[in-house]
Write a protein that holds these residues in place. Structure first.
Motif, PDB file in Angstrom:
ATOM      1  N   GLU A 219      91.015   3.846  60.209  1.00  0.00           N
ATOM      2  CA  GLU A 219      91.336   2.803  59.234  1.00  0.00           C
ATOM      3  C   GLU A 219      91.336   3.363  57.818  1.00  0.00           C
ATOM      4  O   GLU A 219      92.145   2.992  56.972  1.00  0.00           O
ATOM      5  CB  GLU A 219      90.331   1.657  59.360  1.00  0.00           C
ATOM      6  N   SER A 220      90.427   4.308  57.581  1.00  0.00           N
ATOM      7  CA  SER A 220      90.394   5.027  56.305  1.00  0.00           C
ATOM      8  C   SER A 220      90.611   6.508  56.600  1.00  0.00           C
ATOM      9  O   SER A 220      89.952   7.065  57.486  1.00  0.00           O
ATOM     10  CB  SER A 220      89.049   4.809  55.609  1.00  0.00           C
ATOM     11  N   ASP A 221      91.541   7.144  55.891  1.00  0.00           N
ATOM     12  CA  ASP A 221      91.883   8.544  56.170  1.00  0.00           C
ATOM     13  C   ASP A 221      91.732   9.383  54.910  1.00  0.00           C
ATOM     14  O   ASP A 221      92.160   8.979  53.825  1.00  0.00           O
ATOM     15  CB  ASP A 221      93.318   8.654  56.692  1.00  0.00           C
ATOM     16  N   ASP A 225      94.596   8.140  52.170  1.00  0.00           N
ATOM     17  CA  ASP A 225      94.017   7.202  51.213  1.00  0.00           C
ATOM     18  C   ASP A 225      93.441   7.886  49.978  1.00  0.00           C
ATOM     19  O   ASP A 225      92.723   7.254  49.199  1.00  0.00           O
ATOM     20  CB  ASP A 225      92.926   6.371  51.905  1.00  0.00           C
ATOM     21  N   SER A 226      93.757   9.166  49.794  1.00  0.00           N
ATOM     22  CA  SER A 226      93.200   9.867  48.630  1.00  0.00           C
ATOM     23  C   SER A 226      93.873   9.454  47.323  1.00  0.00           C
ATOM     24  O   SER A 226      93.306   9.637  46.250  1.00  0.00           O
ATOM     25  CB  SER A 226      93.304  11.386  48.813  1.00  0.00           C
ATOM     26  N   GLN A 231      99.684   7.210  50.244  1.00  0.00           N
ATOM     27  CA  GLN A 231      99.929   6.051  51.099  1.00  0.00           C
ATOM     28  C   GLN A 231     101.428   5.771  51.206  1.00  0.00           C
ATOM     29  O   GLN A 231     101.932   5.451  52.282  1.00  0.00           O
ATOM     30  CB  GLN A 231      99.179   4.839  50.551  1.00  0.00           C
TER      31      GLN A 231
END
Length: 245
Positions: A219-221, A225-226, A231
């Protein structure tokens, strides 16, 4: 080999990339390629193109601009010139990978180390990063005009006040890097010395390559997501592969 949270830790394939030698091959989307230096003085010049469309290639300026950085490390991705994510750096034990200096040239290798030809030394010849990549390019119908700036894994360069770059000499042993491939890529590697290497002798380290199946994106990568641009890059990939089975 250190356990990873980004793949299943079951080796699908492994090969040793000898220091000064070169390699190329197709790496599928959904794979993680691990690089582990087996000696102190490691450098791997890396370049990739879309395996399905060789006109789409790694774009260094866009990769830096989109992620507001001057080097690549954990959390960064390699962008193509069409705004898609080719590969993600999910783990980087080195912490700084040069993208300014490109592969070493024959003139640079000769000036730093002298000449040792294939006729005299066979596989122990002194090879430049550029020539190594071009040998592999030829196997896929690519030429020097198809090569732009590459990534130099395990190599850190720093500028002085005038902007002159210097190579940071350090022991890279066991500083592994993991690349997760987000696109089917033709990958080109050369383990020749970095262009600014200050070593007195030609002794580039061997690097162990290991391939794994990537875990599904959480869900968070760490890379996706950096930053907002990443994204959008992953969204471009999703659109590109929307009809893939």
């Amino acid at each position: 080999m250190h356990p990873s949270i980004y793949h299943n830790n079951q080796i699908l394939w492994q090969e040793k990339l000898l220091g000064g030698h070169h390699w190329s091959g197709r790496i599928q989307r959904g794979a993680v390629l691990q690089f582990e230096p087996l000696g102190a003085n490691a450098n791997v010049s890396l370049y990739c193109v879309n395996a399905e469309d060789k006109l789409e290639r790694f774009n260094m300026p866009d990769s830096l601009k989109a992620q507001h950085t001057a080097f690549l490390s954990t959390g960064h991705v390699l962008y193509s010139d069409l705004g898609r994510v080719m590969a993600s750096i999910v783990q980087d034990g080195h912490g700084w990978n040069d993208v300014f200096c490109s592969p070493s040239t024959p003139a640079q290798i000769q000036q730093q180390f002298g000449i040792q030809s294939f006729q005299d030394a066979r596989n122990d010849m002194y090879q430049s990063g550029l020539n190594g990549l071009l040998v592999e390019f030829a196997k896929f119908g690519l030429k020097q005009a198809d090569l732009t700036a590459c990534v130099n894994l395990f190599s850190k360069v720093i500028p002085d006040e005038a902007g002159k770059l210097s190579y940071v000499q350090e022991d890279k042993t066991q500083q592994s890097i993991e690349l997760r491939f987000e696109m089917d890529c033709l990958l080109f590697l050369s383990a020749a010395p970095h262009a600014l290497d200050t070593s007195e002798s030609y002794q580039p380290a061997d690097v162990q390559l290991r391939l794994f199946k990537a875990n599904a994106l959480a869900e968070s990568d760490v890379c996706r997501d950096s930053c907002p641009q990443n994204q959008r890059g992953f969204a471009n990939n999703a659109r590109y592969y929307a009809l893939s089975v």
